[in-house]
Design an enzyme around this catalytic site. Structure first.
Site: not given
Ligand code: UDP
Length: 323
Positions: A10-11, A149
């Site tokens: 991922g980033f 979330y």
């Protein structure tokens, strides 16, 4: 040191993997490539100190194998970004909750230290800025999916703390605030890569709502330094620590700064939240961390400004900015 990074393609995970490989660690990245990309770790291709496992953090056998062979774990794998949470409501909760359950269970089995990345979303609608790690959380109703979330990540935090309290499994919980820099994709709604891409393409920059909502943007290189510092800090175990920038900017001002710094002719165009996310979307007005704890524990503070960030993201997109 043998280090496992879940979400390592991922980033943020890929920047962390690069830093640890450069520091001499043997790094295993575990990633299902749902939002992560193999290109993110291309700079380390062929490096004997990097091993890549493609699969899910919810796959118990795979996680077992990966955890057994490492000395420490950075658990970054998670659904990220409000857009993704809204678009894939079931899968995102499952990855967040089941993934963390699986990683913590195996980490506890082999007694491996875990750093869990959480999010400033857990503060929810609290207005008690700057957010202090011990401050109250204020969530919206379960009918507004955005808050799923925050709740799922808060549950992850509770579980990690429960392992610490009941078995003294070394866990560190890091709440990341808006983190930006090269390799972040705008695909999942993140504002900086979207604005920079739009500015460079001469397209309108779409500011949600009135643009008065504000954020603090931290460069990924500063965040990576914070993560490794906290993993190596024994006094951080059993604690929740914010990492983020403290330079606050409204989204309308951010749009103006991106346009100016990239020398763009783009117009800045307001767009209603409902048009972007559907009816009844609730946003956080301000998101500002207190970083006193990170300062106290590891003398951490960001070294890069918003101007540096815009320049780095623009340069990655082929621009030559005044950053
Ligand atoms: N935003 C915007 N235009 C975009 C993308 C995002 O105005 O193209 C707004 C978004 O509604 C929010 C802020 O920018 O108020 C930051 O959004 P992001 O998704 O980057 O981070 P988060 O909301 O998770 O802090």
């Amino acid at each position: 040191m043998r280090t496992l990074i879940t979400g390592g393609c991922g980033f943020i995970g890929s920047h962390l993997a690069e830093a640890l490989v450069a520091a001499g660690d043997e790094v295993t990245v575990l990633d299902d490539l749902s939002t992560g990309r193999i290109e993110n770790i291309a700079s380390m291709e062929g490096n004997a100190r990097l091993r890549t496992l493609i699969g899910s953090v919810t796959d118990e056998a795979l996680v077992h194998e990966a955890v057994k062979g490492c000395d420490q774990i950075y658990h970054l794998a998670s659904a990220v970004g409000v857009r993704l949470i809204m678009d894939k409501p079931v899968e995102t909760i499952d990855t967040i909750v089941t993934g963390t359950q699986t990683v913590l269970k195996q980490a506890n089995r082999y007694r491996k230290p875990v750093l869990l990345t959480s999010t400033s979303e857990v503060y929810g609608k609290s207005t008690a800025v700057p957010f202090d790690e011990d401050g109250d959380r204020l969530s919206g109703p379960t009918t507004k999916h955005r808050w799923a979330y925050a709740c799922a990540k808060a549950l992850d935090e509770f579980l990690a703390m429960a392992y610490w309290k009941s078995t003294r499994l070394p866990v560190v919980i890091v709440r990341l605030f808006n983190t930006v820099g090269p390799r972040q994709t705008g695909q999942y709604g993140m504002v900086v890569p979207n604005f920079v891409r739009q500015a460079l393409a001469g397209e309108p920059l779409q500011v949600h709502g009135d643009g008065a909502q504000s954020r603090c943007f931290c460069h990924v290189a500063d965040v990576v330094r914070g993560l490794t510092g906290l993993m190596n800090c024994t006094s951080a175990r059993g604690q929740v620590i914010n990492l983020g920038a403290t330079e606050e900017v409204t989204i309308a001002e951010l749009a103006r700064r991106v346009v100016a710094q990239t020398g763009s002719q783009s117009e800045i165009r307001p767009i209603a939240y409902d048009e972007v996310y559907g009816e009844g979307f609730e946003d956080m007005q301000r998101r500002v961390p207190s970083i006193a704890k990170a300062k106290r524990l590891i003398h951490w503070q960001p070294q890069r400004s918003l101007q540096d960030i815009i320049a780095d993201v623009a340069n990655e997109n082929g621009a030559d900015t005044k950053g």
